[in-house]
Motif scaffolding. Sequence first.
Motif, short mmCIF file in Angstrom:
data_model
loop_
_atom_site.label_atom_id
_atom_site.label_comp_id
_atom_site.label_asym_id
_atom_site.label_seq_id
_atom_site.Cartn_x
_atom_site.Cartn_y
_atom_site.Cartn_z
N PRO A 1 0.86 -1.19 -0.13
CA PRO A 1 -0.12 -0.04 0.00
C PRO A 1 0.90 1.11 -0.03
CG PRO A 1 -0.65 -1.50 1.81
CD PRO A 1 0.62 -2.03 1.30
N VAL A 2 0.63 2.34 -0.56
CA VAL A 2 1.26 3.63 -0.81
C VAL A 2 1.46 4.36 0.57
CG1 VAL A 2 1.42 5.94 -1.72
CG2 VAL A 2 0.45 3.97 -3.18
N GLU A 3 0.50 4.01 1.56
CA GLU A 3 0.44 4.50 2.66
C GLU A 3 1.65 3.89 3.46
OE1 GLU A 3 -1.50 6.41 4.72
OE2 GLU A 3 -2.58 7.45 3.03
N ARG A 4 1.97 2.80 3.36
CA ARG A 4 3.10 2.20 3.97
C ARG A 4 4.36 3.15 3.86
NH1 ARG A 4 4.16 -4.09 3.16
NH2 ARG A 4 2.10 -4.12 3.86
N HIS A 5 4.42 3.61 2.83
CA HIS A 5 5.65 4.29 2.63
C HIS A 5 5.62 5.92 2.48
CE1 HIS A 5 7.67 0.61 1.84
NE2 HIS A 5 6.95 0.27 0.69
N LEU A 6 4.12 6.23 2.52
CA LEU A 6 4.05 7.47 2.11
C LEU A 6 2.79 7.98 2.76
CD1 LEU A 6 5.15 10.22 0.62
CD2 LEU A 6 3.44 9.59 -1.05
N PRO A 7 2.87 7.95 4.56
CA PRO A 7 1.58 8.16 5.12
C PRO A 7 1.00 9.38 5.05
CG PRO A 7 3.65 7.57 6.69
CD PRO A 7 4.01 7.83 5.24
N GLY A 8 -0.32 9.50 5.19
CA GLY A 8 -1.04 10.53 5.03
C GLY A 8 -1.68 11.06 3.69
N THR A 9 -1.58 9.96 2.74
CA THR A 9 -2.31 10.31 1.49
C THR A 9 -3.82 10.17 1.31
OG1 THR A 9 -1.77 8.05 0.67
CG2 THR A 9 -0.23 9.80 0.24
N GLY A 10 -4.11 9.22 2.44
CA GLY A 10 -5.63 8.89 2.55
C GLY A 10 -6.00 7.94 1.61
N MET A 11 -5.18 7.18 0.80
CA MET A 11 -5.36 6.11 -0.18
C MET A 11 -5.69 4.70 0.31
SD MET A 11 -2.42 6.91 -3.25
CE MET A 11 -2.80 8.59 -4.02
N GLY A 12 -5.61 4.26 1.64
CA GLY A 12 -6.25 3.28 2.08
C GLY A 12 -5.09 2.06 1.65
N GLU A 13 -5.73 1.22 0.85
CA GLU A 13 -5.25 -0.08 0.50
C GLU A 13 -4.60 0.07 -1.01
OE1 GLU A 13 -3.97 -2.72 2.40
OE2 GLU A 13 -4.73 -1.32 3.84
N VAL A 14 -4.66 1.29 -1.45
CA VAL A 14 -4.30 1.42 -2.95
C VAL A 14 -2.57 1.01 -3.13
CG1 VAL A 14 -3.52 3.26 -4.60
CG2 VAL A 14 -5.73 3.17 -3.78
N THR A 15 -2.37 0.16 -3.93
CA THR A 15 -1.18 -0.08 -4.11
C THR A 15 0.07 0.52 -5.00
OG1 THR A 15 -1.47 -1.71 -5.97
CG2 THR A 15 -1.83 -2.44 -3.69
N ILE A 16 1.18 0.28 -5.01
CA ILE A 16 2.19 1.05 -5.75
C ILE A 16 1.85 0.46 -7.24
CG2 ILE A 16 4.71 1.36 -6.13
CD1 ILE A 16 5.24 0.95 -3.15
N ALA A 17 1.81 -0.67 -7.38
CA ALA A 17 1.40 -1.40 -8.65
C ALA A 17 0.24 -0.65 -9.44
CB ALA A 17 1.42 -2.83 -8.80
#
Length: 462
Positions: free
Chosen positions: A92-108
């Motif tokens: 998930p993007v949030e794992r590396h960039l917290p605060g985006t509000g993207m939830g489980e959206v992945t880098i891929a």
Amino acid sequence: MTSRSTALLPSTERSLLHRLAVAQSEGRAPSVVAGVARDGEPVWTGARASAGPVGAAPGPDTQYRIGSITKTFTAVLVMRLRDEGLLDLGDPVERHLPGTGMGEVTIAQLLGHSAGLSAETPPPWWERTPGTLRPGLADVLGGPSRPHPAGRRHHYSNPGYTVLGSLVEAVRGASWEEVLRSEILEPLSLARTSAQPLAPYATGWAVHPWADVLLPEPIEDLGLMAPAGQLWSTVADLCRFAVFLAEGDKRVLSPASVREMATPAAPAESGEWESTYGLGVQIVRRDGRTLVGHTGSLPGFLAGLWVSAADGIAAVALANATSGPFPAAVAADLVGIVATAEPRLPGPWQPLPEVDQELLALTGPWYWGTQSFALRLLADRGLELQPLRGAGRGARFVVGEDGGWIGQEGYFAGEPLRVVHREDGSVRHLDLGSFIFTREPYEPDAGVPGGVDSEGWRGVRG
């Protein structure tokens, strides 16, 4: 610039120049410049321009803005982070960039435009306004709502690549521009690719749709949106980058990771079955060949870059007009012109330097049920299984870590191929992802699932 071994025929060069001249004239562009590379070497450049300072004499080192081709550079930076083990594309993007509000959206999903994000930022139009109007990711993303569920469809998103650029900055601890320069531009010697224009560079123009008059387009620093479309580059630099997209470069990204980028990552839109998207690259079918690359546009500029890996040909086209000459189509046509006029010569057949006799004994006909296949031995202990007649599933296989073979494409991509032996050491059958291949159709003692009728094959009287 052109070596004797790769030089194009004069008739081919004339056809390339004609295509470029038609694009500039009919597209009503102040200037158009293009280049072709073959087998890793530049072989042709050409340009057409209006008289006077408006389109003055562009060359292979004249900078144009390349718009969304920038996204491919950003994607390469993300893939480098993955290859170094600093992230996984499924994270998930949030794992590396917290605060985006993207939830489980992945880098891929961001790389392949399947994250469900909006295509554009909230107004005003980001391409024609300064990046200072969008100082934070919240200003780019416009809130937590998304027009589509993540992972369900391809929906092109410029803000998604802003997020990826910020991800690169967060993991590397340096600006996107600094990372880009040190990890891609310098290793590949792309000295004329930059975030800001460096002379000589073309001026961006809008051409009136109903009169042959011009309007200069503004040049804006896109700020946070830079990873989606900021870059300026040249035909010479982009031809080198195109060669990298075809072959990889161990200093930047391995051939395997470059091939991964060129694998479809999201379903095509309905009605667009000949166009899809990988990880930072567009993939299209044109005149029977697969092209990988990207298109780009910003006010005043259009760009196209395509590579046909099978033909060993890359082409780039750039124009300084907001609309009209369609460099993406021009670049695709340039690839087709060279591939058709001067098809690639196959390499000479070479015998294997050595052979494993046990592998050699595996070659020849095999049967899945009653369908016949042939197994061939390739270099580096590779194998190829193909149907002998009619349609069927075939694939190449390379040696895996356990000594077996792993499928490389199609239905059997990633599937294991194992050789199963009898107690006396003889080969009983091949097991391909649970499919049993035997030396004879439904061989009785080869472990065919469901067994084989004890009475064997028979005829039927009328």
